[in-house]
Design an enzyme around this catalytic site. Structure first.
Site, PDB file in Angstrom:
ATOM      1  N   ARG A  25       0.817  -1.217   0.000  1.00 49.70           N
ATOM      2  CA  ARG A  25       0.000   0.000   0.000  1.00 49.70           C
ATOM      3  C   ARG A  25       0.854   1.273   0.000  1.00 49.70           C
ATOM      4  NH1 ARG A  25      -5.581  -1.611   3.166  1.00 49.70           N
ATOM      5  NH2 ARG A  25      -6.165  -3.140   1.570  1.00 49.70           N
ATOM      6  N   ASP A 127      12.705 -16.637  16.054  1.00 53.38           N
ATOM      7  CA  ASP A 127      13.869 -16.925  16.907  1.00 53.38           C
ATOM      8  C   ASP A 127      14.520 -15.669  17.505  1.00 53.38           C
ATOM      9  OD1 ASP A 127      13.387 -19.479  16.037  1.00 53.38           O
ATOM     10  OD2 ASP A 127      15.049 -19.545  14.613  1.00 53.38           O
ATOM     11  N   GLN A 251       4.053 -22.667  18.181  1.00 49.25           N
ATOM     12  CA  GLN A 251       4.686 -21.385  18.507  1.00 49.25           C
ATOM     13  C   GLN A 251       4.685 -20.428  17.326  1.00 49.25           C
ATOM     14  OE1 GLN A 251       8.561 -22.312  20.898  1.00 49.25           O
ATOM     15  NE2 GLN A 251       7.848 -24.188  19.954  1.00 49.25           N
TER      16      GLN A 251
HETATM   17  O1  F6P Z   1      13.635 -20.452  12.413  1.00 55.60           O
HETATM   18  C1  F6P Z   1      12.362 -20.662  12.895  1.00 55.60           C
HETATM   19  C2  F6P Z   1      12.164 -22.058  13.380  1.00 55.60           C
HETATM   20  O2  F6P Z   1      10.848 -22.162  13.838  1.00 55.60           O
HETATM   21  C3  F6P Z   1      13.172 -22.562  14.401  1.00 55.60           C
HETATM   22  O3  F6P Z   1      12.880 -22.106  15.700  1.00 55.60           O
HETATM   23  C4  F6P Z   1      13.039 -24.046  14.237  1.00 55.60           C
HETATM   24  O4  F6P Z   1      14.193 -24.725  14.659  1.00 55.60           O
HETATM   25  C5  F6P Z   1      12.828 -24.191  12.760  1.00 55.60           C
HETATM   26  O5  F6P Z   1      12.313 -22.965  12.299  1.00 55.60           O
HETATM   27  C6  F6P Z   1      11.917 -25.305  12.358  1.00 55.60           C
HETATM   28  O6  F6P Z   1      11.937 -25.372  10.974  1.00 55.60           O
HETATM   29  P1  F6P Z   1      10.895 -26.179  10.117  1.00 55.60           P
HETATM   30  O7  F6P Z   1       9.562 -25.497  10.257  1.00 55.60           O
HETATM   31  O8  F6P Z   1      11.431 -26.088   8.739  1.00 55.60           O
HETATM   32  O9  F6P Z   1      10.853 -27.561  10.658  1.00 55.60           O
END
Ligand code: F6P
Length: 318
Positions: A25, A127, A251
């Site tokens: 936008r 992260d 998460q």
């Molecule tokens: O980088 C984000 C993240 O969620 C990390 O915390 C985790 O180790 C990784 O990605 C998991 O990756 P995927 O969703 O590819 O299994």
């Protein structure tokens, strides 16, 4: 600059959609055409491009994930893949590119910059491991997801007088565990930045037993090792019955928090402003509640991790 591409890369992070919406936008308001590239760098290689209109980004701010979808592209790590990506950008007349992603994706953005592409990065990763920014998009929402889960686990832990070991994400970075453990009142927090011997854990738990504490919440970052292993050790050494919860991808999902939406929005606006000013080669970081440009060179050189002295300073709180 007439045409700017935008992509999301690596793990999705809640709030990425707010950044995309702002880019589209704000960009359109400045007379720029915004091209959405699907599936991150893989889509850049395979030419998955589409023009994004104002309406294409309607009703997306409240959604987790990313409307552009994402990928972890092995092909882009190779010279050949990067060459194809650049050819595609030229073919589609892209004057610049905005990359929303974490550590690895921003390194990729710097690679493109070094090859002459006008690129701006935006830190997007639950992260919070991106150097040069206080926060990356998705971290706040992820921590809210974690504390929500811990609140629930605490109810049953208290009822059964149990010890829970809760594993959270973060790769080799401990921010999710440190922050969400601290604010949810965890009893022990284990992060990769601070190697801890097992006797520390037994000592802590024994001392809590003496203080008549009947349940324990231990938060462990995935970078430390498996929660199952830690739980087994506690059972073997202390004879305490444990339960393990690996929170996993829960998460990363859900509606983004106010903080993430707001920060992502202003990062998106700033990305367009910097490109229009001819200031490529930067990432839009967040410092002192404002967007700031940080060179992609610096971002790809340094790692952001929990400072061990900060951990030890507040360790008395758990
Ligand atoms: O980088 C984000 C993240 O969620 C990390 O915390 C985790 O180790 C990784 O990605 C998991 O990756 P995927 O969703 O590819 O299994």
């Amino acid at each position: 600059i007439r045409r700017i591409g935008v992509l999301t890369s690596g793990g999705d992070a809640p709030g990425m959609n707010s950044a995309i919406r702002a880019i589209v936008r704000f960009g359109i308001s400045k007379g720029i055409e915004i091209i959405g590239i699907e599936r991150g760098y893989q889509g850049l290689i395979e030419g998955e491009f589409k023009v994004l209109s104002r309406d294409d980004v309607s009703e997306i701010v409240q959604k987790g994930g990313t409307i552009l979808r994402t990928a972890r592209s092995d092909e882009f790590r190779e010279e050949e893949g990067q060459k194809k990506a650049i050819e595609n950008m030229e073919k589609h007349g892209l004057d610049a590119l905005i990359v929303i992603g974490g550590e690895g994706s921003l390194k990729g953005a710097y690679d493109l910059f070094k090859k002459g592409i006008n690129v701006v990065g935006i830190p997007g990763s639950i992260d919070n491991d991106v150097w040069g920014t206080d926060f990356s998009i998705g971290f706040d929402t992820a921590c809210n997801n974690v504390i929500d889960a811990i609140n629930k686990i605490r109810d049953t832990a208290a009822a059964h007088e149990r010890t829970f070991v809760i594993e959270v994400m973060g790769r080799e970075c401990g921010f999710i565990a440190f922050t969400s453990g601290l604010v949810s009142g965890a009893d022990i927090i284990l992060i990769p930045e601070v190697p801890i011997d097992f006797p520390y854990i037994t000592e802590k738990l024994r001392e809590r037993q003496k203080r008549k504490k009947r349940h324990n919440i231990i938060v462990v970052a995935e970078g430390v090792g498996s929660a199952y292993f830690i739980g087994k050790q506690i059972e073997d050494k202390l004879g305490i019955s444990t339960r393990i919860v690996v929170l996993g991808h829960i998460q990363r999902g859900g509606s983004p928090s106010v903080f993430d939406r707001n920060m992502a929005t202003f990062m998106g606006v700033e990305a367009i402003k910097r490109l229009l000013n001819g200031e490529g080669g930067v990432m839009i970081g967040w410092q002192k509640n404002s967007p700031v440009p940080i060179s992609l060179e610096e971002v790809s050189k340094y790692k952001k991790r929990v400072p061990p002295e900060l951990y030890w300073e507040v360790e008395c709180l758990w």
